[in-house]
Write a protein that holds these residues in place. Structure first.
Motif, mmCIF file in Angstrom:
data_model
loop_
_atom_site.group_PDB
_atom_site.id
_atom_site.type_symbol
_atom_site.label_atom_id
_atom_site.label_comp_id
_atom_site.label_asym_id
_atom_site.label_seq_id
_atom_site.Cartn_x
_atom_site.Cartn_y
_atom_site.Cartn_z
ATOM 1 N N GLY A 170 35.671 -44.561 -4.566
ATOM 2 C CA GLY A 170 36.968 -44.386 -5.177
ATOM 3 C C GLY A 170 37.024 -43.182 -6.089
ATOM 4 N N VAL A 171 38.169 -43.026 -6.727
ATOM 5 C CA VAL A 171 38.383 -41.919 -7.648
ATOM 6 C C VAL A 171 38.862 -42.475 -8.984
ATOM 7 N N ASP A 172 38.642 -41.692 -10.028
ATOM 8 C CA ASP A 172 39.069 -42.059 -11.378
ATOM 9 C C ASP A 172 40.146 -41.104 -11.863
ATOM 10 N N ARG A 173 41.115 -41.648 -12.560
ATOM 11 C CA ARG A 173 42.087 -40.824 -13.288
ATOM 12 C C ARG A 173 41.937 -41.182 -14.762
ATOM 13 N N ILE A 174 41.570 -40.203 -15.574
ATOM 14 C CA ILE A 174 41.306 -40.446 -16.989
ATOM 15 C C ILE A 174 42.504 -39.992 -17.815
ATOM 16 N N ILE A 175 43.032 -40.918 -18.630
ATOM 17 C CA ILE A 175 44.208 -40.654 -19.457
ATOM 18 C C ILE A 175 43.839 -40.927 -20.907
ATOM 19 N N ARG A 176 43.815 -39.893 -21.722
ATOM 20 C CA ARG A 176 43.479 -40.052 -23.136
ATOM 21 C C ARG A 176 44.768 -40.152 -23.950
ATOM 22 N N VAL A 177 44.822 -41.164 -24.783
ATOM 23 C CA VAL A 177 46.048 -41.399 -25.548
ATOM 24 C C VAL A 177 45.756 -41.417 -27.038
ATOM 25 N N ALA A 178 46.754 -41.021 -27.828
ATOM 26 C CA ALA A 178 46.637 -41.043 -29.284
ATOM 27 C C ALA A 178 46.967 -42.447 -29.789
ATOM 28 N N GLY A 179 46.064 -43.001 -30.584
ATOM 29 C CA GLY A 179 46.346 -44.289 -31.205
ATOM 30 C C GLY A 179 46.155 -45.502 -30.326
ATOM 31 N N GLY A 180 45.798 -45.298 -29.073
ATOM 32 C CA GLY A 180 45.601 -46.443 -28.189
ATOM 33 C C GLY A 180 46.893 -46.892 -27.534
ATOM 34 N N VAL A 239 50.038 -38.877 -24.534
ATOM 35 C CA VAL A 239 48.889 -38.517 -23.713
ATOM 36 C C VAL A 239 48.339 -37.188 -24.218
ATOM 37 N N LEU A 240 47.029 -37.128 -24.430
ATOM 38 C CA LEU A 240 46.406 -35.967 -25.054
ATOM 39 C C LEU A 240 45.846 -34.945 -24.070
ATOM 40 N N ASN A 241 45.433 -35.405 -22.886
ATOM 41 C CA ASN A 241 44.753 -34.480 -21.959
ATOM 42 C C ASN A 241 45.706 -33.952 -20.890
ATOM 43 N N ARG A 242 45.766 -32.628 -20.796
ATOM 44 C CA ARG A 242 46.650 -31.970 -19.846
ATOM 45 C C ARG A 242 46.295 -32.325 -18.406
ATOM 46 N N ASP A 243 44.999 -32.586 -18.153
ATOM 47 C CA ASP A 243 44.541 -32.863 -16.786
ATOM 48 C C ASP A 243 44.651 -34.344 -16.422
ATOM 49 N N ASN A 244 45.584 -35.068 -17.048
ATOM 50 C CA ASN A 244 45.675 -36.513 -16.843
ATOM 51 C C ASN A 244 46.048 -36.902 -15.421
ATOM 52 N N ARG A 245 46.567 -35.966 -14.638
ATOM 53 C CA ARG A 245 46.911 -36.290 -13.241
ATOM 54 C C ARG A 245 45.778 -35.976 -12.279
ATOM 55 N N ASN A 246 44.758 -35.280 -12.759
ATOM 56 C CA ASN A 246 43.627 -34.946 -11.899
ATOM 57 C C ASN A 246 42.752 -36.175 -11.660
ATOM 58 N N VAL A 247 42.034 -36.158 -10.545
ATOM 59 C CA VAL A 247 41.121 -37.253 -10.258
ATOM 60 C C VAL A 247 39.697 -36.705 -10.141
ATOM 61 N N THR A 248 38.738 -37.554 -10.517
ATOM 62 C CA THR A 248 37.327 -37.255 -10.330
ATOM 63 C C THR A 248 36.712 -38.394 -9.528
ATOM 64 N N CYS A 249 35.542 -38.182 -8.996
ATOM 65 C CA CYS A 249 34.896 -39.232 -8.215
ATOM 66 C C CYS A 249 34.484 -40.382 -9.114
ATOM 67 N N GLY A 250 34.650 -41.577 -8.586
ATOM 68 C CA GLY A 250 34.256 -42.779 -9.302
ATOM 69 C C GLY A 250 33.754 -43.813 -8.308
#
Length: 318
Positions: free
Chosen positions: A16-26, A35-46
């Motif tokens: 599968g793949v992962d999409r990592i979304i970093r958020v302020a304050g949870g 959402v803090l990371n500009r690359d939040n739509r990118n996927v990496t291998c998972g």
């Protein structure tokens, strides 16, 4: 029919793949989070299976994962990543009209995760009626990471039929590993990997490491301890010898996701070459140190030359 042993490890585990979304304050109910990371739509291998496969393949190991992907695996770039890493794709099944498994990791500034997973092609209902047994005839070892129960049970049956030694990456997931299956793996595996929490569960619910060493087939039982390094229990005719390896230095922990999978990959790279337990553990720790320096389970995976340079630095006290 005799097949050439051209595969070091055949691997079962989630793809599968992962999409990592970093958020302020949870992320909280009824609250809009930034959402803090500009690359939040990118996927990496998972996925444990593909993580181990990619890391091992980049080190020059011949690996063949048994896994399922959706028809979107090419547009996601997943197929390209696997192929460019050197992973053999002979065991990949494309499930038409389904998506590749995806994991959405919602992370706050403190590294806390909320994990949302769509199983997609890896759903148990998509397990095919049969697997090509010639793939197992080509392999030297069968490596088990977490997957669906049906995948694991079939993998174990075919590995046993074709007399493949088992490597077990422990995960306390009783849906994938019901206690009878868990126990069978612990007592039949040649190499076992676990962390301290998993060790506690095993010794409370199943057996002590000493008992597993005495009654089972294990040669190496590995317990990873994060920044405290790892212990390898080498099973001998007279009992078990504990060998400790300190954790390798890194430039800073950015993302620990995938560290355990990369440790298995680094360890098996050395183990397949017949190296001793200490060198296997040091190599594994050095491999994991690359992974935790970058975001994504395999983004920082080193080449063989890069890993060996890090191992040399480790022994020089770096």
């Amino acid at each position: 029919m005799n097949c050439k042993k051209d595969v070091d490890c055949i691997i079962v585990g989630y793809a599968g793949v992962d999409r990592i979304i970093r958020v302020a304050g949870g992320a909280e109910k009824g609250k809009t989070s930034l959402v803090l990371n500009r690359d939040n739509r990118n996927v990496t291998c998972g996925g444990n299976g593909s993580n181990v496969a990619i890391c091992m393949a980049k080190l020059g190991c011949r690996v063949l994962p048994i896994m399922r992907v959706g028809a979107d695996w090419e547009t996601l770039g997943y197929r390209q990543i696997l192929a460019e890493s050197g992973v053999c794709l002979d065991g990949v099944t494309v499930v038409e009209n389904e998506a590749t498994s995806i994991c959405h990791l919602i992370e706050d500034e403190n590294g806390n995760h909320l994990t949302l997973t769509y199983p997609g092609a890896m759903d148990e209902k998509n397990v095919p009626d049969s697997w090509d047994e010639r793939l197992f005839q080509r392999a030297r070892y069968g490596l088990v990471t977490v997957a669906t129960r049906r995948d694991i049970e079939r993998f174990l049956a075919l590995s046993e039929k074709h007399r493949l030694p088992i490597v077990f990456g422990v995960r306390v997931d009783l849906e994938s590993f019901p206690l009878p299956v868990f126990e069978k793996l612990l007592f039949s595996a040649e190499v076992i990997f676990m962390n301290e929490v998993e060790r506690e569960f095993i010794e409370r619910e199943i057996a002590s490491l000493q008992d597993i060493g005495q009654r089972g087939q294990a040669k190496h039982i590995v317990v990873t301890k994060g920044s405290l390094g790892s212990d390898v229990y080498v099973v001998t005719a007279s009992g078990m010898e504990r060998i400790h390896a300190d954790a390798a230095a890194c430039r800073g922990v950015v993302d620990a996701t995938g560290a355990g999978d990369s440790y298995i990959a680094g360890y098996m790279y050395s183990y397949l070459k017949g190296r001793g337990a200490e060198e296997c553990a040091v190599t594994a720790s050095c491999e994991a140190s690359f992974i935790i320096e970058k975001v994504g389970c395999t983004v920082g995976a080193p080449t063989e030359a890069e890993l060996l340079e890090k191992v040399q630095t480790y022994y020089q006290g770096g």
